[in-house]
Design a protein around this motif. Structure first.
Motif, PDB file in Angstrom:
ATOM      1  N   VAL A  33      40.088  38.056 -25.953  1.00 29.27           N
ATOM      2  CA  VAL A  33      39.643  36.662 -25.876  1.00 29.27           C
ATOM      3  C   VAL A  33      38.863  36.476 -24.568  1.00 29.27           C
ATOM      4  O   VAL A  33      39.379  36.774 -23.481  1.00 29.27           O
ATOM      5  N   LEU A  34      37.624  35.995 -24.689  1.00 26.87           N
ATOM      6  CA  LEU A  34      36.748  35.883 -23.523  1.00 26.87           C
ATOM      7  C   LEU A  34      36.970  34.543 -22.823  1.00 26.87           C
ATOM      8  O   LEU A  34      36.608  33.496 -23.357  1.00 26.87           O
ATOM      9  N   ALA A  35      37.563  34.601 -21.650  1.00 27.52           N
ATOM     10  CA  ALA A  35      37.912  33.354 -20.962  1.00 27.52           C
ATOM     11  C   ALA A  35      37.508  33.422 -19.488  1.00 27.52           C
ATOM     12  O   ALA A  35      38.170  32.844 -18.628  1.00 27.52           O
ATOM     13  N   ALA A  36      36.418  34.161 -19.216  1.00 31.79           N
ATOM     14  CA  ALA A  36      36.030  34.371 -17.813  1.00 31.79           C
ATOM     15  C   ALA A  36      34.890  33.461 -17.363  1.00 31.79           C
ATOM     16  O   ALA A  36      34.493  33.492 -16.212  1.00 31.79           O
ATOM     17  N   GLY A  37      34.353  32.663 -18.272  1.00 35.11           N
ATOM     18  CA  GLY A  37      33.169  31.843 -17.954  1.00 35.11           C
ATOM     19  C   GLY A  37      33.457  30.753 -16.923  1.00 35.11           C
ATOM     20  O   GLY A  37      34.614  30.397 -16.683  1.00 35.11           O
ATOM     21  N   LYS A  38      32.386  30.237 -16.341  1.00 34.25           N
ATOM     22  CA  LYS A  38      32.529  29.203 -15.303  1.00 34.25           C
ATOM     23  C   LYS A  38      32.597  27.803 -15.895  1.00 34.25           C
ATOM     24  O   LYS A  38      32.997  26.863 -15.228  1.00 34.25           O
ATOM     25  N   GLY A  39      32.151  27.635 -17.125  1.00 33.10           N
ATOM     26  CA  GLY A  39      32.211  26.320 -17.767  1.00 33.10           C
ATOM     27  C   GLY A  39      31.434  25.268 -17.003  1.00 33.10           C
ATOM     28  O   GLY A  39      31.857  24.114 -16.910  1.00 33.10           O
ATOM     29  N   GLU A  40      30.287  25.645 -16.481  1.00 36.22           N
ATOM     30  CA  GLU A  40      29.542  24.705 -15.624  1.00 36.22           C
ATOM     31  C   GLU A  40      29.070  23.464 -16.356  1.00 36.22           C
ATOM     32  O   GLU A  40      28.985  22.388 -15.767  1.00 36.22           O
ATOM     33  N   ARG A  41      28.757  23.615 -17.645  1.00 30.67           N
ATOM     34  CA  ARG A  41      28.263  22.442 -18.380  1.00 30.67           C
ATOM     35  C   ARG A  41      29.363  21.411 -18.594  1.00 30.67           C
ATOM     36  O   ARG A  41      29.096  20.284 -18.960  1.00 30.67           O
ATOM     37  N   LEU A  42      30.594  21.821 -18.367  1.00 30.12           N
ATOM     38  CA  LEU A  42      31.707  20.883 -18.563  1.00 30.12           C
ATOM     39  C   LEU A  42      32.184  20.245 -17.264  1.00 30.12           C
ATOM     40  O   LEU A  42      33.245  19.630 -17.230  1.00 30.12           O
ATOM     41  N   SER A  55      40.703  41.404 -15.539  1.00 25.71           N
ATOM     42  CA  SER A  55      39.615  40.770 -14.785  1.00 25.71           C
ATOM     43  C   SER A  55      38.284  41.319 -15.248  1.00 25.71           C
ATOM     44  O   SER A  55      38.143  42.538 -15.425  1.00 25.71           O
ATOM     45  N   GLN A  56      37.331  40.426 -15.427  1.00 26.98           N
ATOM     46  CA  GLN A  56      36.009  40.857 -15.879  1.00 26.98           C
ATOM     47  C   GLN A  56      35.326  41.716 -14.811  1.00 26.98           C
ATOM     48  O   GLN A  56      35.431  41.424 -13.617  1.00 26.98           O
ATOM     49  N   VAL A  57      34.591  42.734 -15.273  1.00 29.48           N
ATOM     50  CA  VAL A  57      33.802  43.556 -14.358  1.00 29.48           C
ATOM     51  C   VAL A  57      32.801  42.659 -13.632  1.00 29.48           C
ATOM     52  O   VAL A  57      32.570  41.525 -14.035  1.00 29.48           O
ATOM     53  N   GLU A  68      27.845  39.540 -15.209  1.00 32.90           N
ATOM     54  CA  GLU A  68      28.115  38.401 -16.089  1.00 32.90           C
ATOM     55  C   GLU A  68      27.688  38.677 -17.528  1.00 32.90           C
ATOM     56  O   GLU A  68      26.797  39.490 -17.766  1.00 32.90           O
ATOM     57  N   GLY A  69      28.264  37.926 -18.436  1.00 42.22           N
ATOM     58  CA  GLY A  69      27.822  37.950 -19.831  1.00 42.22           C
ATOM     59  C   GLY A  69      28.920  38.393 -20.775  1.00 42.22           C
ATOM     60  O   GLY A  69      29.877  39.070 -20.387  1.00 42.22           O
ATOM     61  N   THR A  70      28.738  37.997 -22.033  1.00 39.23           N
ATOM     62  CA  THR A  70      29.777  38.274 -23.034  1.00 39.23           C
ATOM     63  C   THR A  70      29.951  39.779 -23.288  1.00 39.23           C
ATOM     64  O   THR A  70      31.062  40.231 -23.544  1.00 39.23           O
ATOM     65  N   ASN A  75      35.138  34.299 -28.484  1.00 33.90           N
ATOM     66  CA  ASN A  75      34.890  33.390 -27.360  1.00 33.90           C
ATOM     67  C   ASN A  75      36.120  32.507 -27.138  1.00 33.90           C
ATOM     68  O   ASN A  75      36.716  32.021 -28.106  1.00 33.90           O
ATOM     69  N   GLY A  76      36.438  32.257 -25.890  1.00 40.40           N
ATOM     70  CA  GLY A  76      37.651  31.493 -25.569  1.00 40.40           C
ATOM     71  C   GLY A  76      37.419  30.002 -25.477  1.00 40.40           C
ATOM     72  O   GLY A  76      38.261  29.268 -24.952  1.00 40.40           O
ATOM     73  N   ASP A  77      36.277  29.540 -25.993  1.00 39.53           N
ATOM     74  CA  ASP A  77      35.957  28.113 -25.851  1.00 39.53           C
ATOM     75  C   ASP A  77      35.440  27.526 -27.158  1.00 39.53           C
ATOM     76  O   ASP A  77      34.558  26.671 -27.150  1.00 39.53           O
TER      77      ASP A  77
HETATM   78  P1  TTP Z   1      29.292  30.443 -22.301  1.00 35.61           P
HETATM   79  O1  TTP Z   1      29.671  29.174 -22.997  1.00 35.61           O
HETATM   80  O2  TTP Z   1      27.932  30.978 -22.474  1.00 35.61           O
HETATM   81  O3  TTP Z   1      29.556  30.313 -20.742  1.00 35.61           O
HETATM   82  P2  TTP Z   1      30.627  29.468 -19.966  1.00 35.61           P
HETATM   83  O4  TTP Z   1      31.902  29.367 -20.703  1.00 35.61           O
HETATM   84  O5  TTP Z   1      30.728  30.016 -18.582  1.00 35.61           O
HETATM   85  O6  TTP Z   1      29.989  28.003 -19.900  1.00 35.61           O
HETATM   86  P3  TTP Z   1      28.752  27.465 -19.024  1.00 35.61           P
HETATM   87  O7  TTP Z   1      27.527  28.037 -19.655  1.00 35.61           O
HETATM   88  O8  TTP Z   1      28.884  25.987 -19.219  1.00 35.61           O
HETATM   89  O9  TTP Z   1      28.951  27.873 -17.589  1.00 35.61           O
HETATM   90  O10 TTP Z   1      30.307  31.599 -22.689  1.00 35.61           O
HETATM   91  C1  TTP Z   1      30.680  31.903 -23.999  1.00 35.61           C
HETATM   92  C2  TTP Z   1      32.053  32.519 -23.969  1.00 35.61           C
HETATM   93  O11 TTP Z   1      32.075  33.751 -23.259  1.00 35.61           O
HETATM   94  C3  TTP Z   1      33.069  31.651 -23.299  1.00 35.61           C
HETATM   95  O12 TTP Z   1      34.262  31.800 -24.026  1.00 35.61           O
HETATM   96  C4  TTP Z   1      33.220  32.242 -21.923  1.00 35.61           C
HETATM   97  C5  TTP Z   1      32.953  33.706 -22.149  1.00 35.61           C
HETATM   98  N1  TTP Z   1      32.310  34.399 -21.030  1.00 35.61           N
HETATM   99  C6  TTP Z   1      33.012  35.375 -20.339  1.00 35.61           C
HETATM  100  O13 TTP Z   1      34.179  35.644 -20.626  1.00 35.61           O
HETATM  101  N2  TTP Z   1      32.380  36.022 -19.339  1.00 35.61           N
HETATM  102  C7  TTP Z   1      31.103  35.752 -18.963  1.00 35.61           C
HETATM  103  O14 TTP Z   1      30.575  36.391 -18.029  1.00 35.61           O
HETATM  104  C8  TTP Z   1      30.395  34.724 -19.692  1.00 35.61           C
HETATM  105  C9  TTP Z   1      28.984  34.375 -19.332  1.00 35.61           C
HETATM  106  C10 TTP Z   1      31.045  34.082 -20.713  1.00 35.61           C
END
Ligand code: TTP
Length: 410
Positions: free
Chosen positions: A5-14, A76-78, A81-83, A103-105
């Motif tokens: 489950v990908l939960a490392a994002g910054k969620g900046e848009r939120l 921890s993510q390497v 950045e990126g999925t 995706n974790g969101d």
């Molecule tokens: P995004 O929605 O693209 O990124 P984000 O969650 O950081 O949001 P924002 O663009 O608002 O900053 O990410 C899609 C999914 O992937 C989400 O579940 C978070 C995850 N993700 C990671 O786990 N690592 C990463 O480096 C990135 C970019 C996303």
């Protein structure tokens, strides 16, 4: 099978809701977003691997080391950045077998996972993903298909209709080799969709399951309201555990948690969800599609509609909260009012990462962070944000976004 489950994002848009916490633990209908995902995966997996980075301690603290009796491993993510890099981080934890990556969101129904697994097994493809038809793919990844398999994924193809990539995948361990060959994208990230395109051009088969249920990618604040409304509309059961005084009116379905007291004169029209140990009323009006967390106080002469009020927050006297999100530990002063409609009836625009974005909603109120205090008679314009930790003095008219941790006076 394992699930990554990908939960490392910054969620900046939120922002400001992610000022002090990662997106996956934000609560919608009083439950963290990521828990809905784990619940959907639960019947199909025996271990969860959660990829973390931004404020990772808060995810670990929220979920602990198991979910429904199954172990959770946090990785921890390497550095990059990126999925694709997020999935690559799980490499040492995946053995021979195929695994889910998700995706974790996002919010969706379990049918998506069931259908995906079925298609993957039936086709014996190298990978599989879930797609859904949309009329406008301008914010999504377009999945082009041919002969029952994926031909290509095109990110944000513009305002055209077609099948969207929903961020729900099955891979076998070969994917790691393709991630190693994936190049950085224009936005400086390593994208799993580029990896999938590489796999296809190398002759691998990528199958897809077409899902038709509800799905939302929780990227912008109003997505939280959309998901909240969907959950309350489709899942809420009438269940009163707290105390309801004589003279209060409750129109089902309404869920009221233990220890909550609803005082006389309160009028609640479901679907509404209220957590534990709240004080509601007397004489308040709570309208449909409202979620109120634990330990909240909604007091006299307060109206709330179509909103999310997170734990430990108060709208105690003479407030109107419409189509709004209020973070945790926030207190609205007497007479603090959110405006949720423009006089010219145009849709409401919100500043997201420095750019004005059209929410497409005619009604959208305030997005208020955590640990905010507003004074008496604060007026908040539609679609405005108040940063976490901000103090807004009496009589302030919030017509511009307020950054976190500042004092604003009239
Ligand atoms: P995004 O929605 O693209 O990124 P984000 O969650 O950081 O949001 P924002 O663009 O608002 O900053 O990410 C899609 C999914 O992937 C989400 O579940 C978070 C995850 N993700 C990671 O786990 N690592 C990463 O480096 C990135 C970019 C996303």
């Amino acid at each position: 099978m394992k699930a990554v489950v990908l939960a490392a994002g910054k969620g900046e848009r939120l922002r400001p809701l992610t000022d002090d916490r990662p997106k996956p633990i934000l609560k919608v209908a009083n439950k963290p977003i990521i828990e809905y995902i784990l619940e959907n995966l639960d019947p199909f997996v025996d271990e969860f691997i959660i990829i973390v980075k931004y404020m990772k301690e808060k995810i670990i603290e929220t979920l602990g080391d198991e979910f429904h009796g199954k172990p959770i491993t946090y990785v921890s993510q390497v550095e990059e950045e990126g999925t694709a890099k997020a999935i690559y981080s799980a490499k040492d934890y995946i053995e021979e077998e195929e695994f889910f990556a998700i995706n974790g969101d996002i919010y969706f129904e379990q049918e998506a996972i069931r259908g995906l697994l079925h298609v993957y097994k039936k086709t014996k493809a190298n990978a599989a993903l879930v797609v859904k038809k949309f009329d406008d793919l301008s914010q999504l990844g377009m999945v082009k298909t041919e002969g029952g398999y994926v031909r290509e994924i095109v990110e944000k193809p513009g305002n055209v209709g077609g099948l969207a990539n929903l961020g729900i995948y099955i891979f076998n361990p070969d994917v790691f080799e393709f991630i190693e060959r994936t190049q950085e994208s224009e936005r400086g990230e390593y994208e799993i969709t580029d990896t999938i395109n590489l796999m296809i051009s190398d002759g691998r088969k990528v199958a897809y399951f077409e899902y038709s249920g509800f799905w939302s990618d929780i990227g912008r604040p109003w997505d939280l309201l959309e998901v909240n409304e969907y959950i309350l509309k489709t899942k809420l059961k009438h269940d009163i555990r707290g105390t309801v005084e004589e003279g209060a009116t409750i129109i089902p379905p309404v869920e009221i948690g233990e220890g909550t007291v609803v005082r006389s004169g309160s009028y609640i029209i479901g679907p509404v969800k209220i957590g534990k140990n709240c004080r509601i009323g007397p004489n308040c009006f709570i309208r449909p599609y409202t979620s109120i967390g634990d330990n909240c106080h909604i007091g006299n002469a307060v109206e709330i509609k179509n909103s999310i009020i997170m734990d430990n927050s108060n709208a105690p006297h003479l407030n109107y909260v419409g189509d709004s999100i209020v973070g945790e530990n926030t207190n609205l002063g007497a007479g603090t009012i959110t405006a949720n409609l423009r006089h010219d009836n145009r849709t409401i625009k919100v500043e997201i990462k420095g750019k004005l974005e059209d929410s497409g909603r005619r009604k959208l109120g305030a997005i208020i962070g955590h640990n905010v205090k507003t004074g008496i008679n604060v007026t908040i314009y539609p679609g405005r944000k108040i940063g976490s930790g901000a103090l807004v003095g009496p009589g302030v008219i919030v017509d511009k976004n307020i950054p976190p941790n500042v004092l604003v006076v009239a």
